[in-house]
Motif scaffolding. Sequence first.
Motif, PDB file in Angstrom:
ATOM      1  N   GLN A 154       4.042  -1.246  -5.435  1.00  0.00           N
ATOM      2  CA  GLN A 154       5.193  -0.543  -5.981  1.00  0.00           C
ATOM      3  C   GLN A 154       6.151  -1.522  -6.665  1.00  0.00           C
ATOM      4  N   MET A 155       6.374  -2.676  -6.033  1.00  0.00           N
ATOM      5  CA  MET A 155       7.251  -3.683  -6.620  1.00  0.00           C
ATOM      6  C   MET A 155       6.702  -4.182  -7.955  1.00  0.00           C
ATOM      7  N   LEU A 156       5.405  -4.448  -7.997  1.00  0.00           N
ATOM      8  CA  LEU A 156       4.800  -4.946  -9.227  1.00  0.00           C
ATOM      9  C   LEU A 156       4.813  -3.890 -10.327  1.00  0.00           C
ATOM     10  N   SER A 157       4.706  -2.621  -9.940  1.00  0.00           N
ATOM     11  CA  SER A 157       4.676  -1.543 -10.936  1.00  0.00           C
ATOM     12  C   SER A 157       6.003  -1.409 -11.674  1.00  0.00           C
ATOM     13  N   THR A 158       7.078  -1.930 -11.096  1.00  0.00           N
ATOM     14  CA  THR A 158       8.377  -1.862 -11.761  1.00  0.00           C
ATOM     15  C   THR A 158       8.485  -2.887 -12.891  1.00  0.00           C
ATOM     16  N   LYS A 159       7.546  -3.839 -12.916  1.00  0.00           N
ATOM     17  CA  LYS A 159       7.532  -4.835 -13.989  1.00  0.00           C
ATOM     18  C   LYS A 159       6.717  -4.262 -15.149  1.00  0.00           C
ATOM     19  N   SER A 160       7.346  -3.446 -15.953  1.00  0.00           N
ATOM     20  CA  SER A 160       6.623  -2.718 -17.002  1.00  0.00           C
ATOM     21  C   SER A 160       5.971  -3.645 -18.019  1.00  0.00           C
ATOM     22  N   GLU A 161       6.509  -4.852 -18.149  1.00  0.00           N
ATOM     23  CA  GLU A 161       5.977  -5.792 -19.134  1.00  0.00           C
ATOM     24  C   GLU A 161       4.785  -6.577 -18.601  1.00  0.00           C
ATOM     25  N   LEU A 162       4.459  -6.378 -17.336  1.00  0.00           N
ATOM     26  CA  LEU A 162       3.453  -7.200 -16.666  1.00  0.00           C
ATOM     27  C   LEU A 162       2.293  -6.344 -16.165  1.00  0.00           C
ATOM     28  N   ASP A 163       1.085  -6.740 -16.517  1.00  0.00           N
ATOM     29  CA  ASP A 163      -0.094  -6.047 -16.017  1.00  0.00           C
ATOM     30  C   ASP A 163      -0.370  -6.520 -14.590  1.00  0.00           C
ATOM     31  N   SER A 164      -0.630  -5.586 -13.706  1.00  0.00           N
ATOM     32  CA  SER A 164      -0.909  -5.953 -12.315  1.00  0.00           C
ATOM     33  C   SER A 164      -1.872  -4.951 -11.706  1.00  0.00           C
ATOM     34  N   MET A 165      -2.504  -5.368 -10.622  1.00  0.00           N
ATOM     35  CA  MET A 165      -3.411  -4.489  -9.901  1.00  0.00           C
ATOM     36  C   MET A 165      -3.368  -4.852  -8.424  1.00  0.00           C
ATOM     37  N   VAL A 166      -3.245  -3.850  -7.583  1.00  0.00           N
ATOM     38  CA  VAL A 166      -3.377  -4.017  -6.148  1.00  0.00           C
ATOM     39  C   VAL A 166      -4.469  -3.058  -5.701  1.00  0.00           C
ATOM     40  N   LYS A 167      -5.485  -3.594  -5.063  1.00  0.00           N
ATOM     41  CA  LYS A 167      -6.636  -2.777  -4.671  1.00  0.00           C
ATOM     42  C   LYS A 167      -6.958  -3.010  -3.200  1.00  0.00           C
ATOM     43  N   ILE A 168      -7.087  -1.927  -2.469  1.00  0.00           N
ATOM     44  CA  ILE A 168      -7.414  -2.012  -1.045  1.00  0.00           C
ATOM     45  C   ILE A 168      -8.873  -1.607  -0.857  1.00  0.00           C
ATOM     46  N   PHE A 169      -9.657  -2.500  -0.288  1.00  0.00           N
ATOM     47  CA  PHE A 169     -11.076  -2.254  -0.084  1.00  0.00           C
ATOM     48  C   PHE A 169     -11.298  -1.597   1.272  1.00  0.00           C
ATOM     49  N   PRO A 170     -11.905  -0.426   1.285  1.00  0.00           N
ATOM     50  CA  PRO A 170     -12.098   0.299   2.545  1.00  0.00           C
ATOM     51  C   PRO A 170     -13.182  -0.320   3.428  1.00  0.00           C
ATOM     52  N   GLY A 171     -12.956  -0.225   4.741  1.00  0.00           N
ATOM     53  CA  GLY A 171     -13.976  -0.612   5.700  1.00  0.00           C
ATOM     54  C   GLY A 171     -14.206  -2.089   5.877  1.00  0.00           C
ATOM     55  N   VAL A 172     -13.339  -2.929   5.303  1.00  0.00           N
ATOM     56  CA  VAL A 172     -13.529  -4.379   5.428  1.00  0.00           C
ATOM     57  C   VAL A 172     -12.313  -5.018   6.084  1.00  0.00           C
ATOM     58  N   GLY A 173     -12.508  -6.262   6.530  1.00  0.00           N
ATOM     59  CA  GLY A 173     -11.426  -7.005   7.167  1.00  0.00           C
ATOM     60  C   GLY A 173     -11.103  -8.267   6.387  1.00  0.00           C
ATOM     61  N   HIS A 174     -10.110  -8.959   6.867  1.00  0.00           N
ATOM     62  CA  HIS A 174      -9.654 -10.195   6.239  1.00  0.00           C
ATOM     63  C   HIS A 174     -10.830 -11.161   6.051  1.00  0.00           C
ATOM     64  N   GLY A 175     -10.901 -11.760   4.863  1.00  0.00           N
ATOM     65  CA  GLY A 175     -11.932 -12.762   4.596  1.00  0.00           C
ATOM     66  C   GLY A 175     -13.238 -12.194   4.091  1.00  0.00           C
ATOM     67  N   TRP A 176     -13.275 -10.884   3.821  1.00  0.00           N
ATOM     68  CA  TRP A 176     -14.552 -10.253   3.491  1.00  0.00           C
ATOM     69  C   TRP A 176     -15.192 -10.776   2.210  1.00  0.00           C
ATOM     70  N   THR A 177     -14.422 -11.346   1.297  1.00  0.00           N
ATOM     71  CA  THR A 177     -14.995 -11.779   0.020  1.00  0.00           C
ATOM     72  C   THR A 177     -15.761 -13.087   0.127  1.00  0.00           C
ATOM     73  N   MET A 178     -15.493 -13.862   1.171  1.00  0.00           N
ATOM     74  CA  MET A 178     -16.108 -15.181   1.317  1.00  0.00           C
ATOM     75  C   MET A 178     -16.985 -15.305   2.555  1.00  0.00           C
ATOM     76  N   ARG A 179     -16.564 -14.687   3.662  1.00  0.00           N
ATOM     77  CA  ARG A 179     -17.249 -14.922   4.931  1.00  0.00           C
ATOM     78  C   ARG A 179     -18.042 -13.679   5.348  1.00  0.00           C
ATOM     79  N   TYR A 180     -18.903 -13.258   4.441  1.00  0.00           N
ATOM     80  CA  TYR A 180     -19.713 -12.076   4.695  1.00  0.00           C
ATOM     81  C   TYR A 180     -21.121 -12.479   5.139  1.00  0.00           C
ATOM     82  N   ASN A 181     -21.800 -11.541   5.763  1.00  0.00           N
ATOM     83  CA  ASN A 181     -23.173 -11.743   6.222  1.00  0.00           C
ATOM     84  C   ASN A 181     -24.126 -11.342   5.102  1.00  0.00           C
ATOM     85  N   ASP A 182     -24.927 -12.289   4.631  1.00  0.00           N
ATOM     86  CA  ASP A 182     -25.856 -12.022   3.532  1.00  0.00           C
ATOM     87  C   ASP A 182     -26.857 -10.922   3.862  1.00  0.00           C
TER      88      ASP A 182
END
Length: 241
Positions: free
Chosen positions: A188-216
């Motif tokens: 919400q805070m970032l969305s008020t910066k109309s001149e700035l492109d931003s994205m906040v995305k919440i990934f369902p079903g995962v926990g902290h560190g999921w992008t690096m410390r995942y099980n292959d």
Amino acid sequence: MLSSQCFENPPSKSTAAANGGGSVQEIGGLTAYINGPPDSKLAILFINDAFGFESPNLRKLVDKVAAAGYFVVVPDFFYGDPYDPNNPDFNIQAWLNKHETVKGLENAKAVIAALKSKGVSAVGATGYCWGGMVAVKLAGTDEIKAAVASHPGPITEDEINKIKVPTAILGAEFDSIFPAEKLKQFEQMLSTKSELDSMVKIFPGVGHGWTMRYNDEDESAVKSAQEAHDDMFNWLSKYVK
């Protein structure tokens, strides 16, 4: 302050993925893993989590980004002193005090300056956990063109308000450090910066560190990590040009 989630599920370092085609060199006063065309004018700075710059999944992703034509740098921000999960006497608080993100920001700026002195014209930054905090700090400067922070450690409202380049924050549904409610607040805070492109995305079903410390071997975990990797790459490639 980082929580115990930052230090859980350590990556294996006994795989060839930790040596995936790049080389270890010095840049900006830091040892760094480097890959990609040395004459590229476009660079991506990777800022690792507490487990350091040798993590195989990190380097695997770096090599993939480098193959797309970017000069990619992963500095050893911890000077050979990453979190050691095998040391029962490891003092997490002392380690955090030794490796403050403010120092990480200073080191990142030195690396970026070295890149630009070699002819690089545009730099993007992507950070994970500890590195995510540094990436957000960088987003409040004129050093980079865009930033991505994946499951970052604690970020302040002041740091969000200072962001001045396109920034994406990728968060987990289950994260005690950066809960979904806080992510939505920052969105919400970032969305008020109309001149700035931003994205906040919440990934369902995962926990902290999921992008690096995942099980292959976990198909769902790999899929969620891959989606985050694609989001990171698409975001940076849009602005680092």
